[in-house]
Motif scaffolding. Structure first.
Motif, PDB file in Angstrom:
ATOM      1  N   GLN A 185       0.816  -1.204   0.000  1.00 38.41           N
ATOM      2  CA  GLN A 185       0.000   0.000   0.000  1.00 38.41           C
ATOM      3  C   GLN A 185       0.858   1.267   0.000  1.00 38.41           C
ATOM      4  O   GLN A 185       0.390   2.348   0.348  1.00 38.41           O
ATOM      5  CB  GLN A 185      -0.921  -0.011   1.224  1.00 38.41           C
ATOM      6  CG  GLN A 185      -1.865  -1.210   1.279  1.00 38.41           C
ATOM      7  CD  GLN A 185      -2.592  -1.309   2.599  1.00 38.41           C
ATOM      8  OE1 GLN A 185      -2.600  -0.369   3.408  1.00 38.41           O
ATOM      9  NE2 GLN A 185      -3.208  -2.463   2.859  1.00 38.41           N
ATOM     10  N   ASN A 186       2.135   1.091  -0.384  1.00 42.82           N
ATOM     11  CA  ASN A 186       3.089   2.193  -0.518  1.00 42.82           C
ATOM     12  C   ASN A 186       3.526   2.784   0.829  1.00 42.82           C
ATOM     13  O   ASN A 186       3.966   3.934   0.887  1.00 42.82           O
ATOM     14  CB  ASN A 186       2.521   3.303  -1.417  1.00 42.82           C
ATOM     15  CG  ASN A 186       2.316   2.830  -2.837  1.00 42.82           C
ATOM     16  OD1 ASN A 186       3.104   2.054  -3.372  1.00 42.82           O
ATOM     17  ND2 ASN A 186       1.235   3.292  -3.470  1.00 42.82           N
ATOM     18  N   PHE A 187       3.407   1.999   1.909  1.00 45.94           N
ATOM     19  CA  PHE A 187       4.014   2.405   3.172  1.00 45.94           C
ATOM     20  C   PHE A 187       5.468   1.924   3.162  1.00 45.94           C
ATOM     21  O   PHE A 187       5.730   0.746   2.942  1.00 45.94           O
ATOM     22  CB  PHE A 187       3.280   1.768   4.361  1.00 45.94           C
ATOM     23  CG  PHE A 187       1.956   2.403   4.673  1.00 45.94           C
ATOM     24  CD1 PHE A 187       1.848   3.394   5.630  1.00 45.94           C
ATOM     25  CD2 PHE A 187       0.809   2.001   3.996  1.00 45.94           C
ATOM     26  CE1 PHE A 187       0.631   3.968   5.926  1.00 45.94           C
ATOM     27  CE2 PHE A 187      -0.416   2.571   4.284  1.00 45.94           C
ATOM     28  CZ  PHE A 187      -0.509   3.568   5.249  1.00 45.94           C
ATOM     29  N   ASN A 188       6.406   2.823   3.388  1.00 44.43           N
ATOM     30  CA  ASN A 188       7.815   2.418   3.378  1.00 44.43           C
ATOM     31  C   ASN A 188       8.498   2.598   4.728  1.00 44.43           C
ATOM     32  O   ASN A 188       9.714   2.481   4.837  1.00 44.43           O
ATOM     33  CB  ASN A 188       8.589   3.194   2.303  1.00 44.43           C
ATOM     34  CG  ASN A 188       8.563   4.699   2.553  1.00 44.43           C
ATOM     35  OD1 ASN A 188       8.004   5.161   3.542  1.00 44.43           O
ATOM     36  ND2 ASN A 188       9.156   5.443   1.640  1.00 44.43           N
ATOM     37  N   HIS A 189       7.703   2.861   5.764  1.00 43.77           N
ATOM     38  CA  HIS A 189       8.282   3.058   7.087  1.00 43.77           C
ATOM     39  C   HIS A 189       7.298   2.592   8.147  1.00 43.77           C
ATOM     40  O   HIS A 189       6.106   2.877   8.072  1.00 43.77           O
ATOM     41  CB  HIS A 189       8.635   4.532   7.305  1.00 43.77           C
ATOM     42  CG  HIS A 189       9.387   4.795   8.578  1.00 43.77           C
ATOM     43  ND1 HIS A 189       8.753   5.010   9.790  1.00 43.77           N
ATOM     44  CD2 HIS A 189      10.721   4.857   8.841  1.00 43.77           C
ATOM     45  CE1 HIS A 189       9.662   5.196  10.729  1.00 43.77           C
ATOM     46  NE2 HIS A 189      10.853   5.115  10.187  1.00 43.77           N
ATOM     47  N   ILE A 190       7.798   1.854   9.134  1.00 46.86           N
ATOM     48  CA  ILE A 190       6.986   1.375  10.250  1.00 46.86           C
ATOM     49  C   ILE A 190       7.452   2.075  11.520  1.00 46.86           C
ATOM     50  O   ILE A 190       8.605   1.914  11.936  1.00 46.86           O
ATOM     51  CB  ILE A 190       7.114  -0.157  10.417  1.00 46.86           C
ATOM     52  CG1 ILE A 190       6.616  -0.875   9.171  1.00 46.86           C
ATOM     53  CG2 ILE A 190       6.343  -0.627  11.654  1.00 46.86           C
ATOM     54  CD1 ILE A 190       5.142  -0.711   8.900  1.00 46.86           C
ATOM     55  N   ASP A 191       6.557   2.875  12.114  1.00 47.85           N
ATOM     56  CA  ASP A 191       6.912   3.536  13.368  1.00 47.85           C
ATOM     57  C   ASP A 191       6.203   2.862  14.540  1.00 47.85           C
ATOM     58  O   ASP A 191       5.567   1.816  14.386  1.00 47.85           O
ATOM     59  CB  ASP A 191       6.584   5.033  13.302  1.00 47.85           C
ATOM     60  CG  ASP A 191       5.100   5.294  13.040  1.00 47.85           C
ATOM     61  OD1 ASP A 191       4.270   4.374  13.242  1.00 47.85           O
ATOM     62  OD2 ASP A 191       4.764   6.426  12.639  1.00 47.85           O
ATOM     63  N   LYS A 192       6.300   3.453  15.709  1.00 47.84           N
ATOM     64  CA  LYS A 192       5.743   2.839  16.913  1.00 47.84           C
ATOM     65  C   LYS A 192       4.225   2.696  16.830  1.00 47.84           C
ATOM     66  O   LYS A 192       3.655   1.691  17.270  1.00 47.84           O
ATOM     67  CB  LYS A 192       6.160   3.648  18.135  1.00 47.84           C
ATOM     68  CG  LYS A 192       7.657   3.640  18.417  1.00 47.84           C
ATOM     69  CD  LYS A 192       7.973   4.468  19.643  1.00 47.84           C
ATOM     70  CE  LYS A 192       9.465   4.415  19.994  1.00 47.84           C
ATOM     71  NZ  LYS A 192      10.279   5.101  18.961  1.00 47.84           N
ATOM     72  N   LEU A 193       3.550   3.700  16.282  1.00 51.70           N
ATOM     73  CA  LEU A 193       2.097   3.612  16.159  1.00 51.70           C
ATOM     74  C   LEU A 193       1.695   2.512  15.179  1.00 51.70           C
ATOM     75  O   LEU A 193       0.702   1.811  15.397  1.00 51.70           O
ATOM     76  CB  LEU A 193       1.526   4.959  15.720  1.00 51.70           C
ATOM     77  CG  LEU A 193       1.593   6.086  16.756  1.00 51.70           C
ATOM     78  CD1 LEU A 193       1.068   7.390  16.165  1.00 51.70           C
ATOM     79  CD2 LEU A 193       0.799   5.721  18.007  1.00 51.70           C
ATOM     80  N   ASP A 194       2.465   2.365  14.097  1.00 48.80           N
ATOM     81  CA  ASP A 194       2.200   1.278  13.150  1.00 48.80           C
ATOM     82  C   ASP A 194       2.390  -0.075  13.827  1.00 48.80           C
ATOM     83  O   ASP A 194       1.618  -1.012  13.597  1.00 48.80           O
ATOM     84  CB  ASP A 194       3.133   1.386  11.942  1.00 48.80           C
ATOM     85  CG  ASP A 194       2.859   2.630  11.104  1.00 48.80           C
ATOM     86  OD1 ASP A 194       1.684   2.996  10.968  1.00 48.80           O
ATOM     87  OD2 ASP A 194       3.833   3.216  10.600  1.00 48.80           O
ATOM     88  N   PHE A 195       3.422  -0.189  14.653  1.00 47.90           N
ATOM     89  CA  PHE A 195       3.656  -1.440  15.361  1.00 47.90           C
ATOM     90  C   PHE A 195       2.501  -1.765  16.297  1.00 47.90           C
ATOM     91  O   PHE A 195       2.024  -2.910  16.353  1.00 47.90           O
ATOM     92  CB  PHE A 195       4.966  -1.355  16.159  1.00 47.90           C
ATOM     93  CG  PHE A 195       5.266  -2.586  16.957  1.00 47.90           C
ATOM     94  CD1 PHE A 195       5.898  -3.669  16.377  1.00 47.90           C
ATOM     95  CD2 PHE A 195       4.898  -2.671  18.304  1.00 47.90           C
ATOM     96  CE1 PHE A 195       6.167  -4.829  17.111  1.00 47.90           C
ATOM     97  CE2 PHE A 195       5.163  -3.805  19.043  1.00 47.90           C
ATOM     98  CZ  PHE A 195       5.794  -4.891  18.445  1.00 47.90           C
ATOM     99  N   LEU A 196       2.021  -0.764  17.044  1.00 50.03           N
ATOM    100  CA  LEU A 196       0.919  -0.981  17.977  1.00 50.03           C
ATOM    101  C   LEU A 196      -0.383  -1.316  17.254  1.00 50.03           C
ATOM    102  O   LEU A 196      -1.286  -1.916  17.853  1.00 50.03           O
ATOM    103  CB  LEU A 196       0.726   0.263  18.850  1.00 50.03           C
ATOM    104  CG  LEU A 196       1.850   0.558  19.845  1.00 50.03           C
ATOM    105  CD1 LEU A 196       1.589   1.857  20.580  1.00 50.03           C
ATOM    106  CD2 LEU A 196       2.023  -0.597  20.832  1.00 50.03           C
ATOM    107  N   GLU A 197      -0.475  -0.950  15.999  1.00 47.35           N
ATOM    108  CA  GLU A 197      -1.656  -1.312  15.208  1.00 47.35           C
ATOM    109  C   GLU A 197      -1.546  -2.739  14.687  1.00 47.35           C
ATOM    110  O   GLU A 197      -2.535  -3.484  14.663  1.00 47.35           O
ATOM    111  CB  GLU A 197      -1.811  -0.354  14.030  1.00 47.35           C
ATOM    112  CG  GLU A 197      -2.978  -0.683  13.121  1.00 47.35           C
ATOM    113  CD  GLU A 197      -3.053   0.223  11.907  1.00 47.35           C
ATOM    114  OE1 GLU A 197      -3.861  -0.070  11.006  1.00 47.35           O
ATOM    115  OE2 GLU A 197      -2.305   1.228  11.856  1.00 47.35           O
TER     116      GLU A 197
END
Length: 269
Positions: A185-197
């Protein structure tokens, strides 16, 4: 079992880590005349998140403790609707566990979460020999709350620890699939909020009663069956060869000339 411990009172806990940052694992640098293996450049901006997990042999899991790299807690972490209310978040300099975090996990997560499930006086906690599990403060809490720690031998967790045997590998795979979907889906970075999701979803796919029970069974712990582990070891038992007789006269000898033949005949009478 000894001390009156039943399967309801047997737990296993350990930590597992996840890399955050750029989704791509490597950039390939090449040139037209290159004939060998392409040169890989690893991207920067990487962070590490650790999850402390604990499971019970009857098929249920305690709320995890997530450890992020940082010095302060961010309000937005706790406003994410995907984050269950009973999960705990800690911070450390590198995103790894520390002695203090290990003590707080025991005091604020393990003991309260298991008090209502005890069927006997003691709880058996299976763990590895990491330093944060065996500090003087933790040892004192073990004694005060009737917790019996069982430390596994070094380099044996892949055989003896239920979390390593049956849970962590599928957990990493499930989380990796969710990250790959974000990349599409063209996300190229995983941050803390993405991890918690993503992590609660991956965890719910793996920490199911049957998976947890099978993990304890495959470790030979519940039900107790050492052969489940021993059969995985590459051990070949050899029957020792009996030593030869020390008597020089016990083995028959063939004479090589007439004089030796007469000598043997005279000894036999």
């Amino acid at each position: 079992m000894q001390h009156g411990i039943t399967s309801e009172d047997i737990y296993n806990f350990d930590e597992t880590g996840f890399a955050m940052g750029l989704v791509a694992t490597a950039k390939v640098v090449t040139r037209a005349e290159m004939t060998g293996k392409p040169f890989l450049v690893q991207p920067g901006n990487r962070e590490w998140a650790t999850s402390i997990e604990c499971i019970n042999s009857t098929g249920w899991a305690l709320p995890p403790c997530i450890i992020f790299k940082g010095t302060v807690h961010i309000k937005g972490w706790y406003q994410d609707k995907a984050l269950p209310k009973d999960w705990r978040i800690e911070v450390s300099d590198n995103g790894w566990t520390t002695d203090q975090i290990g003590t707080r996990w025991l005091q604020n997560t393990f003991i309260p979460a298991t008090n209502g499930h005890m069927t006997g006086k003691y709880r058996l906690l299976i763990l590895d020999g990491h330093g944060s599990h065996l500090t003087p403060q933790v040892d004192e809490m073990y004694i005060q709350h009737d917790i019996i720690p069982i430390c596994m031998p070094a380099h044996s967790s892949h055989l003896l620890q239920p979390l390593d045997v049956g849970c962590f590998a599928p957990l990493k795979w499930a989380y990796g699939c969710l990250v790959e979907n974000k990349a599409r889906q063209n996300f190229n970075h995983i941050d803390k909020l993405d991890f918690l999701e993503a992590y609660p979803q991956a965890r719910s796919e793996v920490f199911k009663p049957e998976t947890i029970k099978n993990s304890f069974a495959a470790s030979g712990l519940v039900p107790f069956d050492p052969e489940r582990v021993l059969e995985k070891l590459n051990i070949q038992l050899k029957t020792p060869t009996p030593p030869g007789s020390r008597s020089t006269d016990s083995a028959p000898k063939t004479p090589h000339n007439l004089r030796k033949s007469r000598h043997l005949q005279s000894k036999s009478f």
